[in-house]
Design a protein around this motif. Sequence first.
Motif, mmCIF file in Angstrom:
data_model
loop_
_atom_site.group_PDB
_atom_site.id
_atom_site.type_symbol
_atom_site.label_atom_id
_atom_site.label_comp_id
_atom_site.label_asym_id
_atom_site.label_seq_id
_atom_site.Cartn_x
_atom_site.Cartn_y
_atom_site.Cartn_z
ATOM 1 N N ILE A 127 -2.322 -2.529 7.797
ATOM 2 C CA ILE A 127 -1.213 -3.413 7.417
ATOM 3 C C ILE A 127 -1.374 -3.788 5.941
ATOM 4 O O ILE A 127 -2.437 -4.268 5.535
ATOM 5 N N PRO A 128 -0.352 -3.596 5.118
ATOM 6 C CA PRO A 128 -0.460 -3.940 3.708
ATOM 7 C C PRO A 128 -0.687 -5.448 3.515
ATOM 8 O O PRO A 128 -0.031 -6.260 4.169
ATOM 9 N N ILE A 129 -1.617 -5.790 2.627
ATOM 10 C CA ILE A 129 -1.935 -7.190 2.339
ATOM 11 C C ILE A 129 -1.844 -7.431 0.836
ATOM 12 O O ILE A 129 -2.461 -6.705 0.050
ATOM 13 N N ILE A 130 -1.064 -8.442 0.447
ATOM 14 C CA ILE A 130 -1.000 -8.867 -0.949
ATOM 15 C C ILE A 130 -1.608 -10.260 -1.040
ATOM 16 O O ILE A 130 -1.154 -11.184 -0.366
ATOM 17 N N MET A 131 -2.648 -10.395 -1.840
ATOM 18 C CA MET A 131 -3.322 -11.690 -2.004
ATOM 19 C C MET A 131 -2.579 -12.546 -3.027
ATOM 20 O O MET A 131 -2.149 -12.057 -4.071
ATOM 21 N N LEU A 132 -2.422 -13.828 -2.696
ATOM 22 C CA LEU A 132 -1.835 -14.817 -3.606
ATOM 23 C C LEU A 132 -2.927 -15.810 -3.977
ATOM 24 O O LEU A 132 -3.575 -16.359 -3.087
ATOM 25 N N THR A 133 -3.120 -16.034 -5.259
ATOM 26 C CA THR A 133 -4.201 -16.943 -5.628
ATOM 27 C C THR A 133 -4.034 -17.516 -7.022
ATOM 28 O O THR A 133 -3.387 -16.920 -7.883
ATOM 29 N N ALA A 134 -4.623 -18.695 -7.231
ATOM 30 C CA ALA A 134 -4.673 -19.307 -8.550
ATOM 31 C C ALA A 134 -5.855 -18.769 -9.344
ATOM 32 O O ALA A 134 -5.995 -19.059 -10.526
ATOM 33 N N ARG A 135 -6.712 -18.000 -8.695
ATOM 34 C CA ARG A 135 -7.889 -17.454 -9.366
ATOM 35 C C ARG A 135 -7.459 -16.259 -10.214
ATOM 36 O O ARG A 135 -6.968 -15.271 -9.699
ATOM 37 N N GLY A 136 -7.683 -16.341 -11.510
ATOM 38 C CA GLY A 136 -7.255 -15.268 -12.401
ATOM 39 C C GLY A 136 -8.392 -14.447 -12.964
ATOM 40 O O GLY A 136 -8.168 -13.475 -13.682
ATOM 41 N N GLU A 137 -9.644 -14.835 -12.661
ATOM 42 C CA GLU A 137 -10.777 -14.117 -13.223
ATOM 43 C C GLU A 137 -10.862 -12.697 -12.663
ATOM 44 O O GLU A 137 -10.545 -12.441 -11.510
ATOM 45 N N GLU A 138 -11.306 -11.777 -13.513
ATOM 46 C CA GLU A 138 -11.368 -10.375 -13.118
ATOM 47 C C GLU A 138 -12.273 -10.167 -11.904
ATOM 48 O O GLU A 138 -11.950 -9.386 -11.013
ATOM 49 N N GLU A 139 -13.403 -10.877 -11.846
ATOM 50 C CA GLU A 139 -14.324 -10.709 -10.730
ATOM 51 C C GLU A 139 -13.673 -11.091 -9.403
ATOM 52 O O GLU A 139 -13.908 -10.462 -8.376
ATOM 53 N N ASP A 140 -12.849 -12.164 -9.440
ATOM 54 C CA ASP A 140 -12.165 -12.576 -8.214
ATOM 55 C C ASP A 140 -11.144 -11.528 -7.775
ATOM 56 O O ASP A 140 -10.988 -11.253 -6.584
ATOM 57 N N LYS A 141 -10.437 -10.955 -8.760
ATOM 58 C CA LYS A 141 -9.467 -9.913 -8.417
ATOM 59 C C LYS A 141 -10.175 -8.716 -7.788
ATOM 60 O O LYS A 141 -9.724 -8.168 -6.770
ATOM 61 N N ILE A 142 -11.292 -8.310 -8.386
ATOM 62 C CA ILE A 142 -12.038 -7.167 -7.860
ATOM 63 C C ILE A 142 -12.535 -7.467 -6.449
ATOM 64 O O ILE A 142 -12.460 -6.617 -5.549
ATOM 65 N N ARG A 143 -13.011 -8.696 -6.228
ATOM 66 C CA ARG A 143 -13.493 -9.074 -4.899
ATOM 67 C C ARG A 143 -12.372 -8.978 -3.867
ATOM 68 O O ARG A 143 -12.563 -8.485 -2.753
ATOM 69 N N GLY A 144 -11.191 -9.478 -4.245
ATOM 70 C CA GLY A 144 -10.057 -9.414 -3.328
ATOM 71 C C GLY A 144 -9.674 -7.985 -2.993
ATOM 72 O O GLY A 144 -9.427 -7.641 -1.836
ATOM 73 N N LEU A 145 -9.643 -7.119 -4.008
ATOM 74 C CA LEU A 145 -9.269 -5.725 -3.778
ATOM 75 C C LEU A 145 -10.345 -4.992 -2.987
ATOM 76 O O LEU A 145 -10.041 -4.162 -2.121
ATOM 77 N N GLU A 146 -11.602 -5.287 -3.265
ATOM 78 C CA GLU A 146 -12.687 -4.629 -2.536
ATOM 79 C C GLU A 146 -12.725 -5.068 -1.075
ATOM 80 O O GLU A 146 -13.186 -4.324 -0.204
ATOM 81 N N THR A 147 -12.240 -6.273 -0.798
ATOM 82 C CA THR A 147 -12.191 -6.750 0.583
ATOM 83 C C THR A 147 -11.117 -6.010 1.375
ATOM 84 O O THR A 147 -11.160 -5.969 2.597
ATOM 85 N N GLY A 148 -10.148 -5.421 0.654
ATOM 86 C CA GLY A 148 -9.137 -4.624 1.342
ATOM 87 C C GLY A 148 -7.698 -4.958 0.988
ATOM 88 O O GLY A 148 -6.775 -4.379 1.560
ATOM 89 N N ALA A 149 -7.484 -5.896 0.055
ATOM 90 C CA ALA A 149 -6.113 -6.220 -0.342
ATOM 91 C C ALA A 149 -5.482 -5.026 -1.056
ATOM 92 O O ALA A 149 -6.164 -4.293 -1.779
ATOM 93 N N ASP A 150 -4.181 -4.825 -0.848
ATOM 94 C CA ASP A 150 -3.472 -3.725 -1.498
ATOM 95 C C ASP A 150 -2.962 -4.119 -2.877
ATOM 96 O O ASP A 150 -2.754 -3.258 -3.734
ATOM 97 N N ASP A 151 -2.766 -5.410 -3.079
ATOM 98 C CA ASP A 151 -2.277 -5.893 -4.376
ATOM 99 C C ASP A 151 -2.736 -7.336 -4.533
ATOM 100 O O ASP A 151 -3.212 -7.965 -3.578
ATOM 101 N N TYR A 152 -2.555 -7.873 -5.738
ATOM 102 C CA TYR A 152 -3.122 -9.172 -6.084
ATOM 103 C C TYR A 152 -2.168 -9.847 -7.056
ATOM 104 O O TYR A 152 -1.870 -9.285 -8.104
ATOM 105 N N VAL A 153 -1.661 -11.024 -6.718
ATOM 106 C CA VAL A 153 -0.714 -11.738 -7.584
ATOM 107 C C VAL A 153 -1.280 -13.114 -7.911
ATOM 108 O O VAL A 153 -1.626 -13.881 -7.015
ATOM 109 N N THR A 154 -1.394 -13.408 -9.206
ATOM 110 C CA THR A 154 -1.978 -14.670 -9.653
ATOM 111 C C THR A 154 -0.881 -15.709 -9.873
ATOM 112 O O THR A 154 0.141 -15.419 -10.496
ATOM 113 N N LYS A 155 -1.100 -16.910 -9.356
ATOM 114 C CA LYS A 155 -0.173 -18.020 -9.584
ATOM 115 C C LYS A 155 -0.329 -18.517 -11.020
ATOM 116 O O LYS A 155 -1.433 -18.511 -11.566
#
Length: 232
Positions: A78-106
Amino acid sequence: MPNAKLLLVEDDAALAELLSWNFKKEEYDVIHTPDGEEALLLVKEHRPDVILLDWMVENLSGIEVCRRLRRSSDTANIPIIMLTARGEEEDKIRGLETGADDYVTKPFSPRELVARVKAVLRRVRPALAGEKLVFGDVEMDTVGHKVKRSDKAVALGPTEFRLLRHFLEHPDWVFSRERLLDSVWGQDSEIELRTVDVHIRRLRKALNANGGADIIRTVRSAGYALDSDCAA
């Protein structure tokens, strides 16, 4: 063509209301929860086509929700897009490595998010984007409700059409009879498992009427799948 089902996991009530309104305007069926634990239950109950998942939600973090969904074969795709206020690169990488298909920063615009969701669905579920489904020499027009094989029309009943569409949306996935009952007939259906076999035989007969290779593979003790080796 059914509306795409979207599960929104967001504990900011104002943002959730805004996003729900925007996606409903685009004719998505929106299910909302602010709770990570409840999100896991809703995924099993409703089988959404896409999930918008906030990083920080009640009871269970978005990251952990994503991790658990990816561990289960029923929900791993199932496609998952993460929504978060975290904009740091490490957090984005963590989200994608966990399995998110995309990442959108607030903060983000709802229009941008709608576009991101449509892009993800075009990749993984083209029928929901109103596009044709193609597998080898088989082509399905989901809007016109027509099927061709090697440019020749294939006559299908409504149930066989739904079965084929489900297979075309998930090529090479193996589906048990129980999963097919849930996905094609509906979770509340009281149809017997052997009925699935009857409709599979009808679908095979229609697809192979002009002598084409059998693209539906029977997987012993597991179920059925579209076979890419036969579609080449």
